[in-house]
Structure formats: C-alpha cells, structure tokens
Design a protein around this motif. Structure first.
Motif, short mmCIF file in Angstrom:
data_model
loop_
_atom_site.label_atom_id
_atom_site.label_comp_id
_atom_site.label_asym_id
_atom_site.label_seq_id
_atom_site.Cartn_x
_atom_site.Cartn_y
_atom_site.Cartn_z
N ILE A 1 16.92 -9.52 -0.04
CA ILE A 1 15.68 -9.82 0.66
C ILE A 1 15.06 -8.54 1.20
CG2 ILE A 1 14.72 -10.94 2.71
CD1 ILE A 1 16.72 -13.15 2.37
N GLY A 2 15.89 -7.68 1.77
CA GLY A 2 15.37 -6.45 2.35
C GLY A 2 14.69 -5.56 1.32
N ASP A 3 15.31 -5.42 0.14
CA ASP A 3 14.69 -4.59 -0.90
C ASP A 3 13.35 -5.15 -1.32
OD1 ASP A 3 16.83 -2.86 -0.88
OD2 ASP A 3 17.86 -3.83 -2.56
N VAL A 4 13.25 -6.48 -1.38
CA VAL A 4 11.99 -7.11 -1.77
C VAL A 4 10.90 -6.83 -0.74
CG1 VAL A 4 10.85 -9.33 -2.16
CG2 VAL A 4 13.11 -8.91 -3.14
N VAL A 5 11.21 -7.07 0.53
CA VAL A 5 10.21 -6.88 1.58
C VAL A 5 9.83 -5.41 1.71
CG1 VAL A 5 9.71 -7.20 4.04
CG2 VAL A 5 10.99 -8.93 2.79
N GLN A 6 10.77 -4.50 1.49
CA GLN A 6 10.45 -3.07 1.58
C GLN A 6 9.45 -2.63 0.53
OE1 GLN A 6 13.84 -0.47 1.73
NE2 GLN A 6 14.50 -1.18 3.73
N GLN A 7 9.25 -3.42 -0.52
CA GLN A 7 8.31 -3.03 -1.56
C GLN A 7 6.87 -3.45 -1.27
OE1 GLN A 7 9.21 -3.95 -5.62
NE2 GLN A 7 10.79 -2.39 -5.77
N ILE A 8 6.62 -4.28 -0.25
CA ILE A 8 5.24 -4.63 0.02
C ILE A 8 4.51 -3.41 0.55
CG2 ILE A 8 5.89 -7.02 0.46
CD1 ILE A 8 5.40 -6.55 3.39
N THR A 9 3.21 -3.35 0.33
CA THR A 9 2.48 -2.11 0.60
C THR A 9 2.37 -1.80 2.08
OG1 THR A 9 0.39 -3.35 0.54
CG2 THR A 9 1.13 -2.31 -1.51
N GLY A 10 2.51 -2.79 2.96
CA GLY A 10 2.43 -2.52 4.40
C GLY A 10 3.75 -2.17 5.03
N ARG B 1 11.80 9.64 7.69
CA ARG B 1 10.71 8.68 7.77
C ARG B 1 9.47 9.33 7.16
NH1 ARG B 1 9.36 6.19 13.37
NH2 ARG B 1 8.14 4.84 11.99
N SER B 2 8.67 8.53 6.49
CA SER B 2 7.44 9.05 5.90
C SER B 2 6.35 8.00 6.01
CB SER B 2 7.66 9.44 4.43
OG SER B 2 8.05 8.31 3.66
N ILE B 3 5.10 8.46 6.06
CA ILE B 3 3.95 7.56 6.12
C ILE B 3 2.97 7.97 5.03
CG2 ILE B 3 2.12 6.60 7.53
CD1 ILE B 3 3.69 7.25 9.99
N PRO B 4 3.07 7.41 3.84
CA PRO B 4 2.06 7.71 2.82
C PRO B 4 0.69 7.21 3.26
CG PRO B 4 4.01 6.66 1.86
CD PRO B 4 4.13 6.53 3.34
N LYS B 5 -0.33 7.95 2.91
CA LYS B 5 -1.70 7.54 3.24
C LYS B 5 -2.07 6.25 2.53
CE LYS B 5 -6.00 8.31 4.73
NZ LYS B 5 -6.36 8.35 6.17
N TRP B 6 -1.62 6.12 1.29
CA TRP B 6 -2.03 4.96 0.48
C TRP B 6 -0.84 4.48 -0.33
CZ3 TRP B 6 -4.67 5.49 -4.88
CH2 TRP B 6 -5.00 4.22 -5.39
N GLN B 7 -0.59 3.17 -0.27
CA GLN B 7 0.38 2.53 -1.15
C GLN B 7 -0.32 1.37 -1.85
OE1 GLN B 7 4.70 2.38 0.13
NE2 GLN B 7 3.74 2.39 2.14
N SER B 8 -0.06 1.26 -3.15
CA SER B 8 -0.76 0.28 -3.95
C SER B 8 0.18 -0.33 -4.96
CB SER B 8 -1.94 0.94 -4.68
OG SER B 8 -2.63 0.02 -5.49
N THR B 9 0.05 -1.65 -5.16
CA THR B 9 0.83 -2.35 -6.16
C THR B 9 -0.10 -3.22 -7.00
OG1 THR B 9 2.80 -2.42 -4.77
CG2 THR B 9 2.70 -3.99 -6.58
N GLY B 10 -0.07 -3.01 -8.31
CA GLY B 10 -0.86 -3.82 -9.23
C GLY B 10 0.04 -4.52 -10.23
N THR B 11 -0.20 -5.81 -10.45
CA THR B 11 0.64 -6.60 -11.35
C THR B 11 -0.23 -7.38 -12.32
OG1 THR B 11 2.38 -6.84 -9.70
CG2 THR B 11 2.39 -8.41 -11.51
N LEU B 12 0.14 -7.34 -13.59
CA LEU B 12 -0.47 -8.15 -14.63
C LEU B 12 0.57 -9.15 -15.10
CD1 LEU B 12 -2.65 -8.87 -16.74
CD2 LEU B 12 -1.70 -7.04 -18.19
#
Length: 967
Positions: free
Chosen positions: A80-89, A847-858
């Motif tokens: 579950i943790g790995d899944v939630v860690q992948q959301i862009t927020g 710790r890091s804070i990327p300016k932009w994270q994006s996920t696109g799925t087809l």
C-alpha cells in the motif's frame, strides 16, 4: 441548452478560468470519471473521505483522490505504501530502499528510524502530519524497535484486503482530529465479496535480483442477513545489494575512495609521541604485516608519506574505506497477514460488525562493519578515557596511549562482518460496532458506535555491533583483563588481527523492543435537520475517545552506555483525548440564474488532551454546482497536531549528521575572527564530516497549529460528451496552501553551526562543545522545539479522457500533475531551514521537493485483452556537492558547489488477458521502468548515491507476472 443555462455556464467558465489561471490548480477525484455512468449529464459522486454527513450531495466539496483496486493492480506494486508514494502529491517517506539502521541513528522526534517500514508524506509536510484510517477508524502507529513512532507503517496493512484507497489532500482536523494537517489516507477494506480468489505474484529486477513473490487469498459470502470476508496475504521481498549496482558500489558515484570513511580496517592512529613531541597520523600498511612503530620516521607533515615500519601516513584518496558495498539498495522484507470481517443484520435497521487483523513483518537492514572510535570526543565516557598501557601485548608504539596524547584512534573491524539489524513487527487489531438508521417523520437518520484496540510490537536483533566497555577493558591493563570473565586482550593494530575469541568478548547480540498501542471508541449521528429555502440542512455530530500508549526499551547494555554505536535511553509515555465534533451542510441557493446549487459546509471539533488541555478547530467549505457540468469548490480550515509520545518523552539519543565545520580546514580563513573567538586555532583539519548530534523530546512542547486553504473546480464539458473525440472528458484543478505555526522540529544542525560561527549568539552556540586539543566538535545538542512556521502552496491539475468506442478497443487517458509553488521552513529564531522547492537535502534523512511531478496513463481494453502504458515524470532537483565540490561529478550548476539532478521520466507497461474460466482467470505481465532509466546521481544522499524516496532503483527495470483466479 436553453439561454439561461448558456449564460450560467458562461459565467461559470469565466469564473473557473479566473480561479485556475494563477496556478492551473488541480484536484484529486481521479477515479470518479472512470466509474461514472457515461450516459449521465451531471457530475456523479461516490461516498469518499472528507465529510461525516451520510449524504451524497455533500461529496465533492473537498479534493479526494481514489485509487481503485484496478488502479492499484496496474502499478505492479504489492505494498500500500509504495502505491500511495507514487501519487503526484506525495513527498518523501520511508520505503523498501531505506536501509536505515546503523546509519541514521535516532531522529529527534523519538520515533526511531522506521527500519523496514513504508510511510506516506503528503504535500511535503512530513509523515507525522498525515492521518491514516482503515474503514474510517485510526490505525496504530508504527514500531521499529528503535523508538515510539508517530507515523503509520503501511506495511502493517496487507494489500489483499484493500477495496480502494481514498486520499484527502486537504487539512481535516475538524473532521478527524489531530495529525490530519496535510491530509488523510483512508484504506477501505473489501466487504461485499461473494466467492473466492487466489492471486499469485512474481517479479524481479533486470539483473536477476530483488525477487518478490506473493500469494493473496480471498474468500467471502453473502446471505439474507450476513456477509463475511476473509483475506490472507504472504509477501517475500528479497534484497538488492549495493555492491551489485555500479551506481551504489562507491560512497559517491564516480569519486572513488576520496569520499570514503576515515574509519578503516587496518586502523587510523592520530597521536602525539610524548618522547619527541611529534604529531602522527598513521595507518597500517596493508602490504606489511606485524607493524612495529619506529620513532623518528616521517611524522606525517606530508600526507601519504611512506615509512618502513609497517605504518604509513594517512592519505584519504588511498587509504579511505569504501563502505558502500556492504549496504543494501533494497531491504529484504517478509510479510504475512490475516484479516477477517463479519457483518450481521441484528434488526431491520441495525447492523453489527466485527473485524480483526494479525500481521507480521520480518525485515533486515545491513550496514558496513561498525567502526570503533577511541580518544577525546569519541562519543562515550568509556572510549574518551581509554588507556592502552605500554605493557599491553599488542601496543606497538612503546608508550602508553591515553587521553593526554591520543588525538583519535579509529578501527573498523571487518573481521566481525557487517552490522545486521533484523526486525520482527507484529500488528494486531480488533474492532467492533453497531450501525443503524431510523426515521423521524420523513427524514432518515444514521448512527454508529464503534470500538477498537490495536497494537504494534517490534523486536530488533542487532548483530555485528560492539560493547565499548568491553573493548576498553580488552585494550587496558592485561591484569584487569585476565581477571575479567571472558576477556581476551584485543589487537586493533593492523589488518585481520581480531580473532574469533576476541570478537566473542566485544561483540554481543543487542536486542531492542518497542510498542505502540491505540484504544479508541466513537459514536456518530447524521441526518437532515429541516428543510431550508434551498434544500435540507444536513447535520453530523459525534464523540471520540482515544488512548495512546508507547514504549521503547533498548538493550540493557545500551542503557548502561556500553553500546559502541548510537546511544539511546528508554522511552515510555501515554496520553488520552476526548473529542466532540459537529458538521453542518447548509444549501444557500438552488436552481437560480447563478447555478444549480450553492452549499455551505461548516465543521468544528473540540479536543481535550491530557497532555496540554483543550483545542478547537473549525472548517468552512463552499460547493457551487454552477451547472450540470461544472462545480467550483473552496475550503478554509484550521488544524492542529498534538505532540507524539516520542516528541514529549523521548530521552537523550543521537544521530550522526554530515556537517561541514566553518572553523576547520580551508573554511577557517573566511571566519577567522569569530572562529578565534570560539577558541579554534587556525590550521586544524576536520577529522570527519560525520558529527554526532544529541537530541531528544521536550515535555513542554505545544501542539502544532495550521491553516489550510484550497480552491478548485471540476469540469465535465458537455461539448466533448459522446462526441467524435471523446465519450467523456473530466478536468479538475485545485490550488492549495498550508501554513503550520509552532511546527515541532529540531533545528538543522548545519544551519545551527553556521549561525553560531556567523553571529556568536549563545542561542546557536550553547550546546556545541569542542575538544580542547583538536578543536573538533565533541558534543552537539539539537533538541526539539516549536518552530515559527512551515508554509507551502501549490497546484494540482488532472485530465481524464475517455475516447469514443471503436473497433480498435476502448481507450482512456489520465494525466495527473502536482506543482509545488513554495515551501519554506523558518525556525523560531528566524533561521531558514535548507529544504525548499527544487532542492534535495540529506540530514538527518534524505528529503526532496521536486517542482513538478506528473503521471500520464494510457489504458486500452479490447474483448479479453487489456494494456496500459504509464509515464512518471519528476522535474530536476539541486543539491549541495559538499565534500565533492571539486570533483567532475559535481556539475557546479546552477552555482559553484551545487549539483543539478536532471529531470527524470520512468515508463511502465502492463499487458493482460482474461480467460473465461470459472469466474475469470486474469494473467498480467508488466515492467516498471521498462527502459531501465537510472535515477540521477545524488552526492549528498545517505549511503547509495540516489534518492530512493523519489526515484526507482538504479540498474534496470522491474519485471513481474501476476495470475488472478476467481471461483
């Protein structure tokens, strides 16, 4: 569409553009479009986290991202943790790449290192500021056997029992109480399941390592009055060794031994010879055996100078120790869980439920062989006052070594092997309750009462560490050693000199234990109060009681101060809280020229804590259904987070931070006057950038208080509905802003030291003590405090596009984005902490804070076939090069001494086929990071030269297969 509706829509579009242009704000109701009826002409809603009112019309007031079981399966992940860690927020959290034990020490919050756990961070506000619920009830905090944790380990919840995961990325203390400053993760378990299911998983990384295997079993049934579900899960994740990846074999990729450790297998000996006053910095020559020190040979005024007596002068680029191959890039973890849920209709409108869970995690962290430091400032009273007499059988120097002449002695006994930290974590949970409904006239009311008890117990076994008291005894007077049971004189002067008999005395097994317990009871009532001018006024209220208990019990040898590693003391504490809340939803307008409906939502919660007293927090929300296809929403909330048990009662512990001393080495010249005022002499080198920082909890801490604001829209344009280009398009946006005052945090050690040297102000310098002989920092106090402010803001923007049906199959596109506009943490003294947008920092953890994270799925479906392609983008980051500033690996971009980590995109692919056998057999084959993209090199990251909380592992993609049979 009539004229009135066109005017209303025009106003709505204009207003939504005004709202969204400043940030292209984005929301999170991701799965709703996929689940919506394509024939509908209004925004469909589902029951999601974010309101206590059991009424569909209030949904959509807050941004909630829902991860369905199909979304989870598409990731190919089994945690579950790995899944939630992948959301862009999501921000930085512990996961399977965090090989923490033995390297990070004990963080100041008293929570331990979280070894083997997976946690979630939302909005980069920290894992402690995210509330985790299971079916709406709080989940017990983690135990890692090294502290009393304040975050939830999501590895304690088996993925097999999950129906969906709802993520509220908005402050919600008024609805759920403390810890919900950054948001809420609500795990919804499987309930209405009829039949059985078996799921098999296997995967491995491209080089053939890091294998993972898993089996999930599910069985459920339904009758007229009852339903039941039983889920069992087993998962085994094997290690990936750092030595098996080019990126992680060196301390810092591409710099070789120059940035290795000064604690070396043959020993490093810095002393002053009392016979001639010469200062020596010697290491054992690995090409010569049985070193015999000869006075008068070169005294190491020239680094690397050779000698003929078995020693040579220290030279970092030649003699440093490469610790990296001993570490792990992925930690092994074995998890087994069993969950059961039973529901029964005891009366026409009354339902009883009971649910229970047991889960065990066994995990392992591995660190390089533990070094032994002796002499002044070495961290313990035993080591600082070591005496190696002249008659010690292994003393090669011909004089007594003690605190009068030792500058530092360092030896890394590789003979004892790496440090191994094995965790066994047991989680138990039992909950029960009654749910019901009744009518008052024509109005329906809903009620529930609930109680639960959960505990998380962890035991950690540490092998390969040392008892410093026994070491000093074995190096001391031979007569004392002979009279001490088990003692054997210790030889630290050379390579491979420590025998098994010596190890038996100095290297015991250390056993630590920690526990967290949560007891809670709740009662809730919800319904419509009366009809207002624009609709029914809805209402919810409730009472909640919680009791937290936590303890950390280190090994008795550690408590006595005999542990050679990072010291710690026991922690224990408890507190309870009584809370009441109320929520109102008031329709203000319906079916007017300004839109379909306008609703005001108001909530408030009062909490009474046994530790600090009462706290009230309100929340206000507006939901404007402008037209069938457009909704605008906004919220403002106050929140708080109560200090945790570790933060209040955690006793003196320590972590090792990489700090550049502004008064040592070449830095002295720029700060000469102030360094002299601090008593530091010019020309003193910094022996080691790793400085021990003493830390701990403070019982007088106040709660953190927050303000959260969000503004957004959900637009389903009818122009695209069942058109030539789309069946449906949903566009969502949210602007968010969080401000935390009195945030509980310890000052950044590097910032504190810099300010001490720059200002000489006692508020920075008190607690920083230097050794009188070497001017090295001997002790560094860095305790928790209520900081002034942490603030962040940003935008989300999501698009969900379902294409028209065609003979080629069904296609869906989702594009989810998060931008962070600002992040700033300022200490109570006004000092700016280093973490910011676009930056990566690594003390005490990366710790890091990327300016932009994006996920696109087809996504594609045709008959029994399915496929998906996902691209995950992370924008570039900047870090300090630190000691590697002069190496080519440091880009010195965008400024000297800084290193740019380029933007990175990972691609995932999955293909599946469903056989019409029994109730369905589905086979899935997939690859995450299918092109084997390596993460960017990180010079400051702990241990492995990459940020595992942000990027995939280096060295190839992860390939997996999954078989799912229902019957």
């Amino acid at each position: 569409m009539n004229v009135l509706r066109r005017k209303t829509l025009a106003k709505a579009i204009q207003l939504s553009l005004l709202i969204s242009l400043p940030g292209l704000a984005a929301a999170q109701d991701a799965p709703a479009p996929a689940a919506a009826n394509p024939q509908a002409t209004t925004l469909d809603t589902v029951t999601v986290t974010g309101s206590r009112i059991k009424k569909a019309e209030v949904e959509g007031q807050v941004p909630v991202r829902t991860l369905s079981r199909e979304d989870i399966e598409r990731t190919g992940l089994t945690s579950i943790g790995d899944v939630v860690q992948q959301i862009t927020g999501s921000g930085s959290g512990f996961n399977r790449t965090r090989n923490a034990s033995g390297n990070d020490g004990f963080p100041s919050d008293g929570g331990g290192t979280g070894a083997g756990s997976t946690t979630v961070d939302l909005r980069n506000l920290g894992t402690k500021r995210v509330l985790v619920l299971v079916d709406g009830m709080r989940w017990v905090n983690e135990s890692s056997a090294s502290g009393v944790g304040a975050a939830v380990d999501l590895n304690t919840i088996p993925l097999a029992i999950v129906e969906r995961i709802e993520v509220l990325e908005d402050g919600a203390s008024s609805l759920y109480g403390s810890d919900a400053i950054a948001g809420v993760v609500n795990v919804i378990t499987r309930r209405n399941f009829d039949g059985a299911q078996i799921t098999l998983n296997y995967g491995q990384y491209e080089p053939g390592d890091g294998q993972s295997t898993g089996v999930d079993l599910a069985w459920g049934g339904l009758s007229d009055r009852a339903s039941w579900f039983v889920g069992a899960s087993y998962y085994d994740q094997e290690e990936v060794a750092s030595k098996d990846r080019a990126r992680t074999r060196d301390p810092v990729f591409g710099t070789g031994l120059a940035l290795g450790s000064s604690r070396v297998p043959g020993g490093r000996f810095r002393f002053v010879d009392p016979r001639n006053g010469g200062a020596y910095d010697l290491v054992t020559d690995p090409t010569l055996s049985n070193p015999t020190y000869t006075p008068g040979l070169p005294n190491c005024t020239s680094a690397g100078a050779d000698r003929a007596d078995g020693f040579r002068c220290w030279l970092a680029s030649r003699d440093a120790f490469n610790y990296a191959p001993f570490n792990l890039t992925q930690t092994p973890s074995e998890r087994a869980g069993l969950f059961g849920q039973f529901r029964f209709d005891v009366a026409e409108n009354v339902n009883w439920y009971a649910r229970a869970l047991v889960n065990r995690r066994e995990s392992l962290n591995q660190a390089a062989p533990e070094p032994i430091d002796l002499g002044p400032g070495s961290g313990t009273a035993f080591a600082s006052n070591v005496v190696i007499p002249v008659n010690h059988p292994f003393n090669p120097f011909g004089f007594q070594l003690d605190s009068s002449n030792i500058l530092t002695i360092r030896r890394r006994p590789t003979e004892g092997g790496p440090r191994l930290f094995g965790q066994q974590v047991d989680t138990t949970y039992f909950g029960t309750g009654l749910e019901g409904a009744f009518d008052v006239g024509a109005r329906s009311w809903f009620w529930d009462v609930n109680a639960s008890y959960s505990t998380n117990e962890a035991e950690q076994e540490n092998r390969g560490s040392y008892n410093i008291k026994n070491i000093v005894t074995a190096l001391g007077d031979p007569a004392v050693c002979a009279a001490t049971a088990g003692c054997t004189p210790l030889d630290i002067f050379g390579f491979n000199t420590i025998t098994q008999e010596m190890l038996a005395y100095i290297s015991p097994v250390f056993r630590d234990r920690s526990e967290n317990t949560l007891t809670q009871a709740t009662a809730n009532l919800s319904g419509d109060l009366f009809d207002g001018w624009a609709g029914a006024v809805s209402f919810a209220t409730g009472y909640e009681y919680r009791k937290y208990e936590g303890s950390y019990d280190p090994d008795p040898q550690t408590v006595r101060g005999e542990y050679n590693g990072v010291p710690s003391l026991p922690t224990s504490g408890e507190y309870d809280v009584n809370e009441v809340f109320v929520e109102l939803n008031v329709p203000l307008m319906a079916d007017s020229s300004w839109g379909k409906k306008l609703e005001l939502n108001v909530a408030g919660r009062y909490s009474d804590y046994s530790t600090f007293g009462g706290e009230f927090v309100p929340k206000y929300g507006l939901r404007w259904q402008v037209a069938d296809e457009l909704m605008l929403r906004g919220t403002f909330a106050e929140g708080f987070r109560a200090p945790s048990i570790g933060e209040l009662y955690g006793l003196g512990t320590r972590f090792d931070a990489n700090i550049v001393d502004p008064c040592l080495g070449s830095n002295y010249a720029a700060n000469a006057a102030n360094c002299a005022a601090l008593g530091v002499a010019p020309g003193q080198p910094q022996f080691d950038p790793q400085i021990s920082v003493e830390t701990g909890g403070v019982e007088t801490l106040e709660p953190e208080r927050s303000q959260s604001f969000s503004l957004g829209f959900v637009w389903t344009p009818s122009l695209f509905e069942n058109s030539a280009v789309a069946r449906r398009v949903d566009i969502e946006g949210t602007f968010y802003k969080h401000r935390i005052e009195g945030a509980i945090q310890a000052p950044d050690p590097q910032t504190q030291l810099n300010l001490c040297v720059q200002t000489l102000d006692p508020q920075y310098c008190n607690g920083i003590v230097r050794n009188g002989a070497t001017d090295q920092i001997e002790s560094f106090s860095n305790f928790l405090a209520n900081f002034n402010v942490i603030k962040t803001d940003g935008w989300d923007f999501d698009v969900f596009w379902t294409l028209p049906e065609s003979s080629l199959g069904d296609f869906k596109v989702s594009w989810q984005n998060s931008w962070v506009g600002n992040y700033e943490a300022v200490g109570g003294d006004g000092s700016r902490q280093p973490l910011a947008v676009g930056l990566l920092v690594s003390d005490p953890v990366t710790r890091s804070i990327p300016k932009w994270q994006s996920t696109g799925t087809l996504e594609w479906n045709l008959n029994n076939w399915s496929a998906a392609w996902t691209a995950r983008h992370i924008s570039d980051l900047v870090e300090s090069c630190g000691d590697a500033a002069d190496f080519p690996i440091c880009r010195n971009n965008p400024a000297p001494g800084l290193n740019r980590l380029g933007s990175t995109t990972f691609h995932d692919v999955q293909v599946g086929y469903k056989f019409d056998w029994m109730k369905g057999l589905q086979l899935l084959v997939g690859a995450n990071n299918v092109f084997g993209k390596d993460p960017p090199v990180c010079l400051s990251c702990n241990l492995n030269s990459f940020d595992g909380s942000t990027y995939d592992l280096p060295g190839g993609g992860f390939y997996y297969v999954r078989a799912d049979l229902r019957f």
